[in-house]
Scaffold this motif. Structure first.
Motif, PDB file in Angstrom:
ATOM      1  N   THR A   3      76.128  31.737  26.641  1.00  0.00           N
ATOM      2  CA  THR A   3      76.320  30.430  26.011  1.00  0.00           C
ATOM      3  C   THR A   3      76.500  30.571  24.504  1.00  0.00           C
ATOM      4  O   THR A   3      77.369  29.926  23.901  1.00  0.00           O
TER       5      THR A   3
ATOM      6  N   VAL B  75      79.817  29.455  22.449  1.00  0.00           N
ATOM      7  CA  VAL B  75      79.744  28.521  21.320  1.00  0.00           C
ATOM      8  C   VAL B  75      80.352  29.154  20.066  1.00  0.00           C
ATOM      9  O   VAL B  75      81.102  28.504  19.329  1.00  0.00           O
ATOM     10  N   GLY B  76      80.042  30.420  19.825  1.00  0.00           N
ATOM     11  CA  GLY B  76      80.595  31.091  18.658  1.00  0.00           C
ATOM     12  C   GLY B  76      82.110  31.158  18.688  1.00  0.00           C
ATOM     13  O   GLY B  76      82.786  30.818  17.703  1.00  0.00           O
TER      14      GLY B  76
ATOM     15  N   ALA C 121      84.090  29.242  20.393  1.00  0.00           N
ATOM     16  CA  ALA C 121      84.611  27.880  20.316  1.00  0.00           C
ATOM     17  C   ALA C 121      84.689  27.400  18.869  1.00  0.00           C
ATOM     18  O   ALA C 121      85.663  26.736  18.474  1.00  0.00           O
ATOM     19  N   ILE C 122      83.680  27.727  18.058  1.00  0.00           N
ATOM     20  CA  ILE C 122      83.681  27.306  16.655  1.00  0.00           C
ATOM     21  C   ILE C 122      84.834  27.952  15.897  1.00  0.00           C
ATOM     22  O   ILE C 122      85.617  27.270  15.210  1.00  0.00           O
TER      23      ILE C 122
ATOM     24  N   TRP D   4      79.572  37.132  16.826  1.00  0.00           N
ATOM     25  CA  TRP D   4      79.124  36.248  15.759  1.00  0.00           C
ATOM     26  C   TRP D   4      79.488  36.780  14.377  1.00  0.00           C
ATOM     27  O   TRP D   4      79.724  35.987  13.452  1.00  0.00           O
TER      28      TRP D   4
ATOM     29  N   VAL E 242      85.752  21.279  16.127  1.00  0.00           N
ATOM     30  CA  VAL E 242      84.583  22.145  16.320  1.00  0.00           C
ATOM     31  C   VAL E 242      83.613  21.507  17.297  1.00  0.00           C
ATOM     32  O   VAL E 242      83.102  22.177  18.217  1.00  0.00           O
ATOM     33  N   LEU E 243      83.345  20.214  17.131  1.00  0.00           N
ATOM     34  CA  LEU E 243      82.419  19.523  18.032  1.00  0.00           C
ATOM     35  C   LEU E 243      82.932  19.548  19.469  1.00  0.00           C
ATOM     36  O   LEU E 243      82.168  19.824  20.412  1.00  0.00           O
TER      37      LEU E 243
ATOM     38  N   GLY F  26      85.047  21.680  20.728  1.00  0.00           N
ATOM     39  CA  GLY F  26      85.018  23.057  21.198  1.00  0.00           C
ATOM     40  C   GLY F  26      83.637  23.462  21.675  1.00  0.00           C
ATOM     41  O   GLY F  26      83.493  24.099  22.732  1.00  0.00           O
ATOM     42  N   VAL F  27      82.612  23.073  20.921  1.00  0.00           N
ATOM     43  CA  VAL F  27      81.235  23.398  21.311  1.00  0.00           C
ATOM     44  C   VAL F  27      80.854  22.672  22.599  1.00  0.00           C
ATOM     45  O   VAL F  27      80.232  23.259  23.497  1.00  0.00           O
TER      46      VAL F  27
ATOM     47  N   ALA G 153      82.452  24.462  25.431  1.00  0.00           N
ATOM     48  CA  ALA G 153      81.779  25.728  25.738  1.00  0.00           C
ATOM     49  C   ALA G 153      80.501  25.484  26.535  1.00  0.00           C
ATOM     50  O   ALA G 153      80.281  26.104  27.585  1.00  0.00           O
ATOM     51  N   ILE G 154      79.658  24.573  26.039  1.00  0.00           N
ATOM     52  CA  ILE G 154      78.385  24.319  26.713  1.00  0.00           C
ATOM     53  C   ILE G 154      78.616  23.623  28.056  1.00  0.00           C
ATOM     54  O   ILE G 154      78.007  23.973  29.073  1.00  0.00           O
TER      55      ILE G 154
END
Length: 265
Positions: free
Chosen positions: A10, A14-15, A17-18, A131, A218-219, A221-222, A225-226
């Motif tokens: 996860t 998330v990384g 996706a950002i 990261w 970004v939002l 994308g996160v 991802a989640i």
């Protein structure tokens, strides 16, 4: 979803996706989808190189992606058939990579893991590399935001301001190479372009400013991802494609909301 490997997966998703969302805004604004495809597909050739030399897959993918990024940045705007040339580079590098992997002696490779990602196999070292790449890309974009934006929106204004649009194009392509290299284990070479484009495209209808669109991308994308990780865990589906499917669903909802607000107005 509290097993260690799921937490690592996860965080990796998330990384990526950002970084992909931030860079994806420029991909959308500049209509660089073909550039993304060419760089991402070349990463498979990098996988073959890394396996042949017994080096890190990240290092091999990054090296070849940087070479391809430099090539496609160099041909930009110099050929009438630019889209055709990029299409040839994209698919030829993918095919060559697949053939090269199959010819490696004594190496058995699950190609689907590199084509569609194998995020559940992300280890602590992989997570650290991802990261570091995310931080580098984000720092580069934030540091050069004004230059990149000016070169993207108005080339004449960029020249008048002492900004070289071709140099900024190369900066974006090198950042794209880093994102491709860190994302290959998360969503794979065939899906990274989707993760670049879809969140940015979904945020575009509601981004009143470039900064607003980047934040929205970004939002989204996160959330993709989640949400994709959760859906893949719940329905036992491939994680990378599920993340992209969730992103596509958000894109549809975004455009339906735009149409509804337009009709209401």
């Amino acid at each position: 979803m509290f097993d260690d490997f799921l937490i690592r997966a996860t965080l990796a998703a998330v990384g990526v996706a950002i970084a992909a969302a931030l860079l994806g805004c420029f991909v959308v604004w500049r209509r660089m989808a073909y550039f993304g495809d060419a760089t991402a597909h070349a990463a498979i050739l990098g996988v073959a190189l890394s396996l042949a030399l017994s080096i890190s897959v990240f290092a091999g993918a990054l090296a070849v992606a940087v070479v391809m990024a430099t090539i496609v940045a160099g041909v930009a705007g110099r050929s009438y058939g630019e889209d055709t040339l990029l299409g040839v580079l994209s698919h030829a590098s993918l095919a060559l990579g697949l053939v090269a992997v199959s010819l490696l002696p004594g190496v058995r490779v699950d190609l689907s893991a590199y084509l569609f990602g194998d995020i559940l196999a992300v280890g602590k070292r992989d997570l650290a590399i991802i990261w570091v790449g995310v931080v580098l890309v984000a720092a580069l974009i934030f540091a050069r935001w004004s230059r990149l934006l000016t070169a993207t929106l108005d080339r004449d204004l960029a020249h008048a301001s002492g900004i070289d649009p071709r140099r900024e194009q190369l900066v974006l392509m090198l950042a794209l190479a880093v994102v491709v290299a860190v994302a290959i284990k998360v969503v794979g070479a065939l899906l990274i372009t989707a993760l670049l484009i879809i969140p940015a495209a979904a945020a575009r209808p509601f981004g009143r400013t470039p900064e607003g669109m980047a934040t929205g991308a970004v939002l989204l994308g996160v959330v993709s991802a989640i949400g994709g990780m959760g859906a893949a865990y719940r329905f036992d589906t491939p994680t990378g494609p599920t993340i992209v499917t969730v992103a596509a669903g958000l894109f549809v909802l975004s455009n339906l909301a735009r149409l509804r607000s337009g009709a209401g107005a």
